[in-house]
Enzyme design. Structure first.
Site, PDB file in Angstrom:
ATOM      1  N   SER A 470     -57.018  66.425  48.858  1.00 27.78           N
ATOM      2  CA  SER A 470     -56.605  67.268  49.979  1.00 27.78           C
ATOM      3  C   SER A 470     -57.763  67.540  50.941  1.00 27.78           C
ATOM      4  CB  SER A 470     -55.984  68.558  49.441  1.00 27.78           C
ATOM      5  OG  SER A 470     -55.305  69.257  50.447  1.00 27.78           O
ATOM      6  N   LYS A 495     -54.187  62.316  48.446  1.00 25.98           N
ATOM      7  CA  LYS A 495     -53.212  63.287  48.963  1.00 25.98           C
ATOM      8  C   LYS A 495     -53.392  63.352  50.480  1.00 25.98           C
ATOM      9  CE  LYS A 495     -51.668  68.067  48.452  1.00 25.98           C
ATOM     10  NZ  LYS A 495     -51.975  68.550  49.816  1.00 25.98           N
TER      11      LYS A 495
END
Length: 567
Positions: A470, A495
């Site tokens: 992330s 991600k």
């Protein structure tokens, strides 16, 4: 597209010097997802400029699929067209009855279009009544004979009028016609949040409106537990593991975690790497000083085998983090492997203050490039303190005259997107940090002009692994693509989506994927990750003390020449 056409035509006739041009009545019904307005046209195909009339239906309604509602009748008004025997014709008034000689002509156009959804249709509005100048010429024809000759025309007009008068509309509201319970309203609140914010406007190839109607009819929502289950079932249709529902306690815990405090046992966890990869479970990265795990003797490198009687063999770190967190005062049971020893522990959750940054000065033997004083910074998460803590660590290390930095992002599962952006600005003097995209392409760009940079010149190495996810992937990608740092380790988690958190009225919440992103080189890393420049030895440690040892001892299995780190 569905089109129906009803056509009534009369051929061109000549009778006693009177010309009758055949009328063509067309009723067009077109199925369209974007229009709710009926379109009826009555025209003269032979002489389109002869007359052109407009009809205004008096009704306002909207389309709502799949329901049966009371019907409303369209009010139809016909215009009397007055004619005289002198050959001059004029448009009459809008009165329904006239005193002299009249022919009934169908009014010519209902504006807009006609929409059909689930076999229901609606007429919403028309245009003002207006006419174009026209002339009807009648020569040497008696009043009664004229009427007889126009019987067919009158018949067509009457049919048109009957069709218009008997047209129906389904009157609906934006919400279902039945009474909505409090549980229904909470479900609709969650549905509406996804409808507005979710990145994929195809909603994984399904009709999002139809799902709402089906769920309200069929899903039991008699209590809060059933409603939460219905919401989770709805989110599952998106096939997006990062769009998830959070019950009130979990939502509260998530928010407190991003603010620098967390109710849990004080563990930072990651995936086993290198030689540990063959072992089942999750590895302890660190235990917060003074926290429940630290007091119980859990150490960095220990393996978590079970959490509350659930094996961690195939458990991801996000699921494990949720299980470890919880209300203050509650307990969680762990099975831990410390070397050859197996421990069964029951820990009581409490509020733990989280400092996302640890730093250390590593002094190593001099080398040709003279990187003898290396500042090591481990960033474990992106909470509200992250970028400020990194700046503070840089200032402290600079006061010790470091000449290079290592930024360790291993097992950093992300956190607040803005903090990831601010941390990137610390290291970059200029350049794009990340592109924010939706299904139509790039919609926003985050970049920097160098005004926030405080460490843009010293050599920099970044350490990543499959626990890097992330916001930490955004940071790693920005530093790599701008050629600011050399990346070491293994491909990151992958991600490539951004979530926002929305609170619902009962205190629960939704984590919703609102966008995807690309690195400055326009790489979409979703399910691929950021690819490092060089690998690290399998036994390379994850703590600050072990890191320094691997740079200092050339005989160790994890040894890395410090010059290689910054090449």
């Amino acid at each position: 597209m569905i089109s129906k056409r009803l056509t009534i035509r009369e051929g061109k006739q000549k009778k006693k010097g009177v010309n009758f041009v055949g009328l063509s009545m067309e009723v067009l019904a077109t199925s369209s997802a974007t229009s709710t307005h009926p379109h009826f046209t009555l025209s003269n195909p032979k002489k389109p400029s002869t007359f052109n009339f407009n009809f205004k239906p008096i009704i306002v309604s909207q389309v709502h699929p799949g329901k049966f509602f009371p019907l409303r009748i369209v009010e139809a008004r016909l215009l009397c067209i007055r004619t005289n025997l002198n050959g001059s014709g004029s448009c009459g008034s809008s009165d329904a009855f006239c005193k002299h000689d009249f022919l009934f002509y169908p009014l010519c156009r209902l504006s807009k279009s006609f929409s059909s959804q689930s076999s229901c249709f609606a007429i919403s509005r028309g245009c003002p009544l207006r006419f174009r100048k026209h002339t009807i010429s009648l020569q040497n024809v008696s009043h009664s004979e004229k009427i007889r000759q126009n019987v067919s025309v009158v018949f067509v007009c009457i049919v048109a009028a009957m069709l218009l008068v008997t047209s129906v509309s389904v009157a609906v509201n934006n919400t279902p016609s039945w009474a909505l319970s409090e549980e229904n309203l909470l479900f609709l609140e969650a549905w509406r949040t996804i409808d507005r914010a979710y990145v994929d406007k195809t909603f994984n190839g399904q009709s999002w409106f139809r799902y709402r109607e089906t769920a309200l009819r069929n899903e039991p929502m008699n209590n809060r537990k059933e409603t939460y289950k219905a919401i989770r079932k709805m989110l599952a249709t998106l096939n997006d593991p990062f769009t998830r529902f959070l019950e009130p306690e979990k939502f509260k815990s998530l928010r407190s975690g991003t603010q620098g405090a967390l109710t849990g046992v004080g563990l930072s966890i990651g995936y086993p790497a290198g030689s540990e990869g063959s072992q089942a479970g999750l590895v302890v990265i660190s235990a917060a000083p003074g926290g429940p795990a630290n007091r119980a003797g859990i150490l960095s490198g220990d393996i978590i085998l079970e959490i509350d009687n659930t094996s961690t063999k195939n458990m991801d770190i996000y699921d494990a983090a949720e299980r470890l967190q919880g209300p203050e005062g509650t307990s969680v049971e762990l099975i831990i492997r410390t070397g050859p020893e197996i421990k069964h522990l029951a820990l009581t959750r409490e509020k733990v203050s989280l400092n996302p940054v640890k730093s250390r000065l590593c002094e190593v033997p001099s080398s040709e490039k003279n990187y003898s004083r290396i500042g090591y910074i481990k960033l474990t998460s992106f909470n509200q303190k992250a970028s400020a803590a990194v700046k503070e660590a840089i200032d402290t290390l600079r006061s010790n005259r470091v000449n290079a930095f290592v930024l360790d992002l291993r097992d950093n599962s992300g956190g607040l997107f803005p903090e990831g952006i601010e941390t990137a600005k610390i290291w970059l003097d200029k350049g794009v940090i990340v592109y924010i995209c939706d299904n139509r392409g790039v919609r926003d760009i985050y970049d920097t002009d160098g005004s926030s940079a405080i460490a843009a010149s010293e050599p920099l190495a970044v350490l990543v692994n499959k626990g890097t996810a992330s916001a930490s992937e955004i940071l790693a990608g920005a530093l790599k693509d701008n050629k600011r740092a050399v990346l070491f380790g293994e491909p990151t988690y992958g991600k490539g989506k951004i979530q926002s958190v929305f609170q619902l009225s009962d205190g629960s919440g939704l984590a919703v994927t609102v966008a995807r992103y690309e690195t400055p080189a326009h790489n979409d890393i979703d399910k691929i990750g950021v690819i490092p420049d060089h690998p690290l030895p399998n036994s390379f440690p994850k703590d600050d003390e072990g890191f320094c040892g691997c740079l200092q001892d050339s005989a160790s299995a994890c040894y890395v020449n410090n010059a290689q780190l910054f090449s």
